[in-house]
Design a protein around this motif. Structure first.
Motif, PDB file in Angstrom:
ATOM      1  N   VAL A  85      -6.355   3.831   1.366  1.00 29.40           N
ATOM      2  CA  VAL A  85      -5.724   3.244   2.059  1.00 29.40           C
ATOM      3  C   VAL A  85      -6.095   1.790   2.170  1.00 29.40           C
ATOM      4  O   VAL A  85      -5.460   0.966   2.180  1.00 29.40           O
ATOM      5  N   LEU A  86      -7.559   1.795   2.257  1.00 30.00           N
ATOM      6  CA  LEU A  86      -8.035   0.377   2.599  1.00 30.00           C
ATOM      7  C   LEU A  86      -7.782  -0.581   1.166  1.00 30.00           C
ATOM      8  O   LEU A  86      -7.389  -1.760   1.426  1.00 30.00           O
ATOM      9  N   ARG A  87      -7.913   0.228   0.082  1.00 34.39           N
ATOM     10  CA  ARG A  87      -7.448  -0.669  -1.134  1.00 34.39           C
ATOM     11  C   ARG A  87      -6.032  -0.991  -0.977  1.00 34.39           C
ATOM     12  O   ARG A  87      -5.613  -2.212  -1.387  1.00 34.39           O
ATOM     13  N   HIS A  88      -5.038  -0.345  -0.532  1.00 37.65           N
ATOM     14  CA  HIS A  88      -3.714  -0.645  -0.414  1.00 37.65           C
ATOM     15  C   HIS A  88      -3.437  -1.665   0.442  1.00 37.65           C
ATOM     16  O   HIS A  88      -2.739  -2.587   0.360  1.00 37.65           O
ATOM     17  N   LEU A  89      -4.229  -1.566   1.822  1.00 39.40           N
ATOM     18  CA  LEU A  89      -3.877  -2.662   2.799  1.00 39.40           C
ATOM     19  C   LEU A  89      -4.562  -4.094   2.075  1.00 39.40           C
ATOM     20  O   LEU A  89      -3.904  -4.930   2.167  1.00 39.40           O
ATOM     21  N   LEU A  90      -5.611  -3.982   1.478  1.00 45.43           N
ATOM     22  CA  LEU A  90      -5.980  -5.275   1.036  1.00 45.43           C
ATOM     23  C   LEU A  90      -5.314  -5.902  -0.104  1.00 45.43           C
ATOM     24  O   LEU A  90      -4.812  -6.827  -0.024  1.00 45.43           O
ATOM     25  N   SER A  91      -4.729  -4.903  -0.882  1.00 48.45           N
ATOM     26  CA  SER A  91      -3.588  -5.520  -1.857  1.00 48.45           C
ATOM     27  C   SER A  91      -2.357  -6.057  -1.261  1.00 48.45           C
ATOM     28  O   SER A  91      -1.919  -7.196  -1.555  1.00 48.45           O
ATOM     29  N   GLU A  92      -1.927  -5.420  -0.258  1.00 45.59           N
ATOM     30  CA  GLU A  92      -0.750  -5.900   0.609  1.00 45.59           C
ATOM     31  C   GLU A  92      -0.977  -7.260   1.201  1.00 45.59           C
ATOM     32  O   GLU A  92      -0.206  -8.038   1.116  1.00 45.59           O
ATOM     33  N   ALA A  93      -1.944  -7.322   1.682  1.00 45.07           N
ATOM     34  CA  ALA A  93      -2.307  -8.526   2.479  1.00 45.07           C
ATOM     35  C   ALA A  93      -2.831  -9.672   1.728  1.00 45.07           C
ATOM     36  O   ALA A  93      -2.285 -10.909   2.038  1.00 45.07           O
ATOM     37  N   THR A  94      -3.006  -9.410   0.468  1.00 45.03           N
ATOM     38  CA  THR A  94      -3.171 -10.424  -0.500  1.00 45.03           C
ATOM     39  C   THR A  94      -1.707 -11.106  -0.908  1.00 45.03           C
ATOM     40  O   THR A  94      -1.560 -12.535  -1.047  1.00 45.03           O
ATOM     41  N   GLY A  95      -0.639 -10.356  -0.760  1.00 44.74           N
ATOM     42  CA  GLY A  95       0.672 -10.635  -1.192  1.00 44.74           C
ATOM     43  C   GLY A  95       1.633 -11.268  -0.075  1.00 44.74           C
ATOM     44  O   GLY A  95       2.596 -11.572  -0.114  1.00 44.74           O
ATOM     45  N   TRP A  96       0.961 -11.176   1.316  1.00 45.28           N
ATOM     46  CA  TRP A  96       1.633 -11.499   2.210  1.00 45.28           C
ATOM     47  C   TRP A  96       2.070 -12.905   2.326  1.00 45.28           C
ATOM     48  O   TRP A  96       1.327 -13.879   1.789  1.00 45.28           O
ATOM     49  N   PRO A  97       3.469 -13.254   2.546  1.00 45.74           N
ATOM     50  CA  PRO A  97       3.829 -14.763   2.648  1.00 45.74           C
ATOM     51  C   PRO A  97       2.947 -15.656   3.810  1.00 45.74           C
ATOM     52  O   PRO A  97       2.815 -14.944   4.815  1.00 45.74           O
ATOM     53  N   GLY A  98       2.602 -16.840   3.610  1.00 45.77           N
ATOM     54  CA  GLY A  98       1.829 -17.373   4.283  1.00 45.77           C
ATOM     55  C   GLY A  98       0.366 -16.591   4.547  1.00 45.77           C
ATOM     56  O   GLY A  98      -0.137 -16.885   5.474  1.00 45.77           O
ATOM     57  N   GLN A  99       0.075 -16.090   3.477  1.00 45.13           N
ATOM     58  CA  GLN A  99      -1.166 -15.443   3.498  1.00 45.13           C
ATOM     59  C   GLN A  99      -2.701 -15.951   4.187  1.00 45.13           C
ATOM     60  O   GLN A  99      -2.743 -17.193   4.212  1.00 45.13           O
ATOM     61  N   PRO A 100      -2.912 -15.266   4.985  1.00 50.18           N
ATOM     62  CA  PRO A 100      -4.290 -15.631   6.114  1.00 50.18           C
ATOM     63  C   PRO A 100      -5.335 -15.392   5.097  1.00 50.18           C
ATOM     64  O   PRO A 100      -5.222 -15.054   4.032  1.00 50.18           O
ATOM     65  N   PRO A 101      -6.316 -16.505   5.276  1.00 54.67           N
ATOM     66  CA  PRO A 101      -7.499 -16.768   4.502  1.00 54.67           C
ATOM     67  C   PRO A 101      -8.309 -15.319   4.743  1.00 54.67           C
ATOM     68  O   PRO A 101      -9.206 -15.214   3.534  1.00 54.67           O
ATOM     69  N   ALA A 102      -8.302 -14.618   5.520  1.00 58.81           N
ATOM     70  CA  ALA A 102      -9.148 -13.830   5.755  1.00 58.81           C
ATOM     71  C   ALA A 102      -8.468 -12.350   6.462  1.00 58.81           C
ATOM     72  O   ALA A 102      -7.249 -12.417   7.056  1.00 58.81           O
TER      73      ALA A 102
END
Length: 65
Positions: A1-18
């Motif tokens: 679940v955590l791997r998936h969350l981090l993968s998805e967060a990397t692809g968010w539009p306007g991705q936050p830096p952290a």
């Protein structure tokens, strides 16, 4: 679940830096897991108004790409 969350967060539009989270200070297993995934202690805390427990902040930079 955590791997998936981090993968998805990397692809968010306007991705936050952290990405950050709060963890119960007595939850050693969670702290160990988050540390393995690159999260580091962060100076922000959250105190639950009902239980008065102060949760510790952790943050992990996201890869740009």
């Amino acid at each position: 679940v955590l791997r998936h969350l981090l993968s998805e967060a990397t692809g968010w539009p306007g991705q936050p830096p952290a990405i950050g989270l709060y963890v119960h200070p007595d939850n050693a297993a969670a702290i160990k897991l988050y540390t393995r995934f690159g999260f580091a202690p962060f100076h922000h805390t959250y105190t639950d108004p009902d239980t008065k427990v102060t949760y510790h902040g952790y943050v992990r930079p996201l890869a740009r790409g």
